[in-house]
Enzyme design. Structure first.
Site, mmCIF file in Angstrom:
data_model
loop_
_atom_site.group_PDB
_atom_site.id
_atom_site.type_symbol
_atom_site.label_atom_id
_atom_site.label_comp_id
_atom_site.label_asym_id
_atom_site.label_seq_id
_atom_site.Cartn_x
_atom_site.Cartn_y
_atom_site.Cartn_z
ATOM 1 N N CYS A 77 0.824 -1.208 0.000
ATOM 2 C CA CYS A 77 0.000 0.000 0.000
ATOM 3 C C CYS A 77 0.858 1.257 0.000
ATOM 4 O O CYS A 77 1.728 1.413 0.872
ATOM 5 C CB CYS A 77 -0.899 -0.027 1.239
ATOM 6 S SG CYS A 77 -1.763 1.523 1.551
ATOM 7 N N TRP A 110 -7.218 -6.434 5.613
ATOM 8 C CA TRP A 110 -5.876 -6.969 5.446
ATOM 9 C C TRP A 110 -5.671 -8.111 6.451
ATOM 10 O O TRP A 110 -6.210 -8.087 7.549
ATOM 11 C CB TRP A 110 -4.835 -5.884 5.698
ATOM 12 C CG TRP A 110 -4.936 -4.729 4.761
ATOM 13 C CD1 TRP A 110 -5.767 -3.655 4.869
ATOM 14 C CD2 TRP A 110 -4.184 -4.538 3.563
ATOM 15 N NE1 TRP A 110 -5.583 -2.800 3.811
ATOM 16 C CE2 TRP A 110 -4.609 -3.314 2.998
ATOM 17 C CE3 TRP A 110 -3.187 -5.271 2.914
ATOM 18 C CZ2 TRP A 110 -4.077 -2.806 1.822
ATOM 19 C CZ3 TRP A 110 -2.654 -4.767 1.735
ATOM 20 C CH2 TRP A 110 -3.098 -3.556 1.198
ATOM 21 N N THR A 144 -8.361 0.155 6.953
ATOM 22 C CA THR A 144 -7.257 0.624 6.133
ATOM 23 C C THR A 144 -5.918 0.554 6.852
ATOM 24 O O THR A 144 -5.843 0.533 8.075
ATOM 25 C CB THR A 144 -7.496 2.077 5.685
ATOM 26 O OG1 THR A 144 -7.515 2.936 6.843
ATOM 27 C CG2 THR A 144 -8.814 2.210 4.935
ATOM 28 N N VAL A 145 -4.863 0.504 6.051
ATOM 29 C CA VAL A 145 -3.491 0.647 6.539
ATOM 30 C C VAL A 145 -2.918 1.932 5.931
ATOM 31 O O VAL A 145 -3.344 2.335 4.864
ATOM 32 C CB VAL A 145 -2.626 -0.572 6.144
ATOM 33 C CG1 VAL A 145 -3.042 -1.802 6.910
ATOM 34 C CG2 VAL A 145 -2.662 -0.843 4.636
ATOM 35 N N TYR A 208 -5.597 6.815 -8.762
ATOM 36 C CA TYR A 208 -6.793 6.050 -8.382
ATOM 37 C C TYR A 208 -8.034 6.600 -9.088
ATOM 38 O O TYR A 208 -8.935 5.834 -9.453
ATOM 39 C CB TYR A 208 -6.988 6.089 -6.868
ATOM 40 C CG TYR A 208 -6.033 5.210 -6.114
ATOM 41 C CD1 TYR A 208 -6.382 3.904 -5.764
ATOM 42 C CD2 TYR A 208 -4.772 5.663 -5.749
ATOM 43 C CE1 TYR A 208 -5.514 3.088 -5.066
ATOM 44 C CE2 TYR A 208 -3.882 4.854 -5.051
ATOM 45 C CZ TYR A 208 -4.257 3.570 -4.718
ATOM 46 O OH TYR A 208 -3.388 2.756 -4.036
#
Length: 370
Positions: A77, A110, A144-145, A208
């Site tokens: 990521c 994840w 999220t990370v 994105y």
């Protein structure tokens, strides 16, 4: 690796619409002086963070404490990659442990599938989602990370990645290594913020917006905005070694994590294909300069990067096939940027060798040949 767990990865494209990133994160902060931050009355840092940020409404402050927190950051990521680079440059490895999820995930979150038994060895969890739910049982947003987890409770503290790296520089200063670079030079945030903002909106997020565009019109607009910004960067960096002058700053870290993924992923997978990064002489030399600087290239796992994008984004790559190319040996070619002067770490020094157990796998990066 059990591929069956990734059978429901979720959709990323909303047909007929442009891609809009959800920028609402858990904006708690870990700070050196909690009471001062509580009393400041300042607002949160917003989409790019702010070194002088206060607290958003409802946010909490947590005390800086070595060994208490675990940074969960997938190498695949780009947003998490920032945190890994800053942590390494500042020498925070001993103060803030790291968990490294695998590159693919399902709709839950994840996973720690690279660890023995498929569980993080410190947190004991299989999915990062478990750590979010320990703090917020009905957490309604994406998992999220990067995310920082409080080890004693196993609950997530924050996933506010724009603010996270700024706080590493400002709030964790007592744990910086000797010779750590100054990534936020005093008095320069006002000058740096517009550069970082444009990089975020047009480049970091711009790729994105191209890749997840839900209509031809949305894609066309995103594509034009991306390349306008890329041309601006090519011009800006023609006469100076780094974005803000003679030394590396937070701005360079934020740009690098997109550039290093450009040819392996964004050019083809996200249709950002006016040209390759290797066909932009200035940006390509700048990217190689950073890649060859300790703390940057030694955090990059090209295999994980490609697996993440090409396998997880089923709606734009339904076969799940991962391309073999491009050839990555050219990342080690001479860049010639020394001729512009400057020094990457200013009056500081380069970080030492990568901490044992945190090395990129052999064969996943030209710095680590298989």
């Amino acid at each position: 690796m059990n591929e069956n767990r990734y059978s429901t990865r979720g959709a990323y494209v909303s047909h007929g619409e442009e891609f809009t990133r959800d920028t609402n994160y858990i904006d708690d902060r870990i700070v050196a002086h909690p009471e001062a931050v509580r009393a400041s009355g300042g607002e949160g840092g917003g989409s790019i963070g702010d070194p002088e940020a206060g607290l958003s409404a409802g946010a909490q402050v947590w005390p800086v404490e070595a060994g208490r927190y675990r940074l969960v950051a997938a190498r695949a990521c780009p947003w998490a990659n920032r945190a890994l680079i800053v942590r390494r440059l500042l020498g925070l490895e001993e103060a803030i442990g790291v968990g490294l999820p695998g590159p693919t995930h399902d709709v839950r979150s994840w996973t720690f599938d690279l660890d023995p038994g498929g569980r993080d060895p410190v947190l004991g969890t299989e999915w990062l989602q478990e750590n979010f739910f320990r703090r917020f049982p009905d957490y309604p947003r994406g998992i999220t990370v990067p995310a920082i987890v409080d080890i004693p409770t196993g609950g997530v503290v924050t996933n506010d990645y724009p603010q996270m790296t700024l706080d590493f520089s400002t709030q964790w200063r007592q744990f910086h290594r000797a010779g750590a670079p100054d990534l936020l030079p005093a008095g320069r945030w006002e000058e740096m913020a517009p550069v970082i903002k444009r990089i975020f909106t047009e480049v970091n997020n711009g790729v994105y917006r191209c890749g997840f565009a839900g209509s031809q019109e949305a894609y066309d607009e995103a594509y034009q905005r991306l390349w306008t910004a890329m041309d601006w960067l090519e011009e800006r960096l023609a006469g100076q070694r780094y974005l803000m002058g003679d030394t590396i700053t937070e701005a360079d870290i934020r740009l690098f994590t997109t550039l290093v993924r450009f040819d392996p992923v964004y050019h083809g997978h996200f249709k950002c294909n006016r040209n390759k990064l290797t066909e932009m002489p200035v940006l390509w030399a700048y990217a190689r300069d950073l890649f060859q600087t300790p703390g940057f290239g030694d955090t990059i796992d090209f295999v994980q990067i490609k697996r993440h994008y090409y396998i997880v984004h089923e709606d734009i790559n339904p076969t799940g096939f991962v391309p073999q190319g491009p050839d990555l040996a050219n990342w080690l070619q001479a860049h010639g940027r020394e001729a512009l002067g400057g020094s990457p770490f200013g009056s500081g020094t380069a970080p030492g060798p990568v901490r044992a157990g945190e090395e990129v796998a052999a064969g996943h990066n030209p710095l680590y040949p298989g």
